[in-house]
Design an enzyme around this catalytic site. Structure first.
Site, short mmCIF file in Angstrom:
data_model
loop_
_atom_site.label_atom_id
_atom_site.label_comp_id
_atom_site.label_asym_id
_atom_site.label_seq_id
_atom_site.Cartn_x
_atom_site.Cartn_y
_atom_site.Cartn_z
CD1 TRP A 129 48.86 39.49 44.03
CD2 TRP A 129 49.03 41.09 42.46
NE1 TRP A 129 50.19 39.56 43.63
CE2 TRP A 129 50.31 40.53 42.67
CE3 TRP A 129 48.87 42.10 41.51
CZ2 TRP A 129 51.43 40.96 41.98
CZ3 TRP A 129 49.99 42.53 40.82
CH2 TRP A 129 51.25 41.96 41.05
CG ASP A 210 45.67 41.14 37.10
OD1 ASP A 210 46.38 40.53 36.27
OD2 ASP A 210 46.06 41.38 38.26
CB ALA A 212 47.51 36.83 36.75
#
Length: 395
Positions: A129, A210, A212
């Site tokens: 990202w 992470d 998400a």
């Protein structure tokens, strides 16, 4: 002397630049496959039904707008840990801090890492990202990359990934996408997560997960596998949860920093460091939608409705992937994009020549980032055919 005269222009996320170009385009049939928000069949980002009901109820019954604590809503934090880990999990050494979205959680956790081990290096997947490396740089934490994607097969290059991580030093941080890798859509299998966990334990590395897109790959339970495995086997784990996609609350900015310490005392110390970082960034986290999410997760009827709708969204992404792969095979006459059907989550990267992306935008009104990442949620049968035929015409 002007304060701003010598200020260099800041680099803006290329996806956001693309979004601005899309908005400025006057063509009625333009197609946005760029910015990462879920879209339904009509191209809208809907408010989930359970969220809407809980929002109305809270708005009608909320009695105060006083500050909450630096850690946010205790109800939200408990409900999120139950969602991620199961209600029967021992959380004696696990803490959660409500944050301003997943990006806020990543920022606060990275500041905590910098305070705890200033000479550590953060290992970030290549690609990853856009915001991961800048967050590390902003807090002064060194970072490097590890191989993730095999460009030829568009699958995880797991052998080289592990070989690269063998070069990490004790105490380094390894940033991992728990599910639905952004931007590639290529993900580790449970067996590979097991191997990575063994490597991290042997080399005394700390994972930063992470999270998400929880629920968008194989469902809420299976998408929590990496986190649960690492908590079971490792002394320390940190994770950043975003509620934007899972609950559809993009503009409301709700997330959580998850901290697992070797002991309860260590977890408390890390939590206090995260809250201190929050204090000087934005002070108290926004509360309203966190309470909405807590209400959804603790009300049996709303929880069932939320999970049902999330599952429908997940299945639509799968159908979109399969539909695009089939359309590409039909119009291009080969299986060059078959891998899109095998990926998971909202994104995959199309292998396109350097001139194809601007030509898709300029000649056909199809907006995708320069790296070829498409938002699968923006597809439908008509758009899949249109993209495939445009690629054929340009190739």
């Amino acid at each position: 002397m002007s304060l701003f005269a010598e200020l260099p222009e800041a680099e803006i996320d290329a996806v956001l630049v693309l979004a601005q170009a899309f908005q400025a385009d006057s063509r009625a049939d333009k197609v946005d496959l760029g910015i990462g928000v879920y879209r339904n069949e009509d191209g809208n980002t809907p408010v989930m039904r359970a969220i809407a009901k809980a929002t109305q109820d809270l708005a009608a019954n909320e009695v105060t707008k006083a500050y909450i604590g630096l850690g946010g809503s205790d109800r939200f934090n408990t409900a999120i840990l139950d969602l991620l880990l199961g209600s029967d999990r021992n959380t004696s050494r696990i803490r959660a801090v409500q944050t301003a979205a997943g990006a806020g959680a990543l920022r606060l956790l990275t500041e905590m890492v910098k305070a705890a081990k200033p000479n550590a290096t953060m290992w970030i997947s290549d690609p990853s990202w856009f915001n991961h490396a800048p967050i590390a740089e902003t807090v002064g934490l060194a970072w490097t990359s590890y191989t993730y994607l095999d460009a030829d097969t568009q699958s995880v290059n797991f052998t080289q990934m592990c070989a690269d991580l063998e070069g990490a030093a004790e105490g380094d941080i390894v940033l991992l996408h728990a599910c639905c890798h952004n931007p590639t859509g290529a993900n580790l299998t449970p067996a590979q997560w097991d191997e990575v966990t063994v490597l991290l334990k042997r080399k005394e590395l700390t994972p930063m997960l992470d999270i998400a897109y929880l629920g968008f790959a194989e469902g809420l339970e299976k998408d929590s596998y990496a986190l649960r495995k690492m908590i079971s086997d490792l002394p320390e784990v940190i994770a950043a949860l975003s509620c934007s996609k899972t609950f559809g609350v993009y503009r409301d900015r709700v997330g959580a920093a998850i901290i697992v310490g070797e002991t309860a005392f260590a977890a408390d110390a890390a939590r206090s460091s995260v809250m201190a970082a929050g204090r000087v960034n934005y002070s108290f986290p926004p509360n309203f939608t966190a309470e909405v999410i807590a209400n959804v997760l603790t009300d049996i009827s709303l929880r069932e409705e939320f999970e049902s709708e999330l599952e429908q969204m997940r299945k639509r992404l799968i159908a979109n992937r399969q539909g695009f792969a089939a359309a590409a095979r039909k119009h291009l006459g080969d299986g060059r994009f078959d891998y899109v059907a095998e990926h998971q989550g909202m994104f995959s990267r199309l292998r396109l020549d350097s001139g194809t992306v601007p030509a898709l935008r300029d000649n056909y009104g199809i907006f995708i980032p320069n790296d070829g990442r498409i938002n699968v949620a923006g597809l439908n049968p008509e758009i899949s055919d249109r993209v495939a035929t445009a690629i054929k015409a340009i190739s």
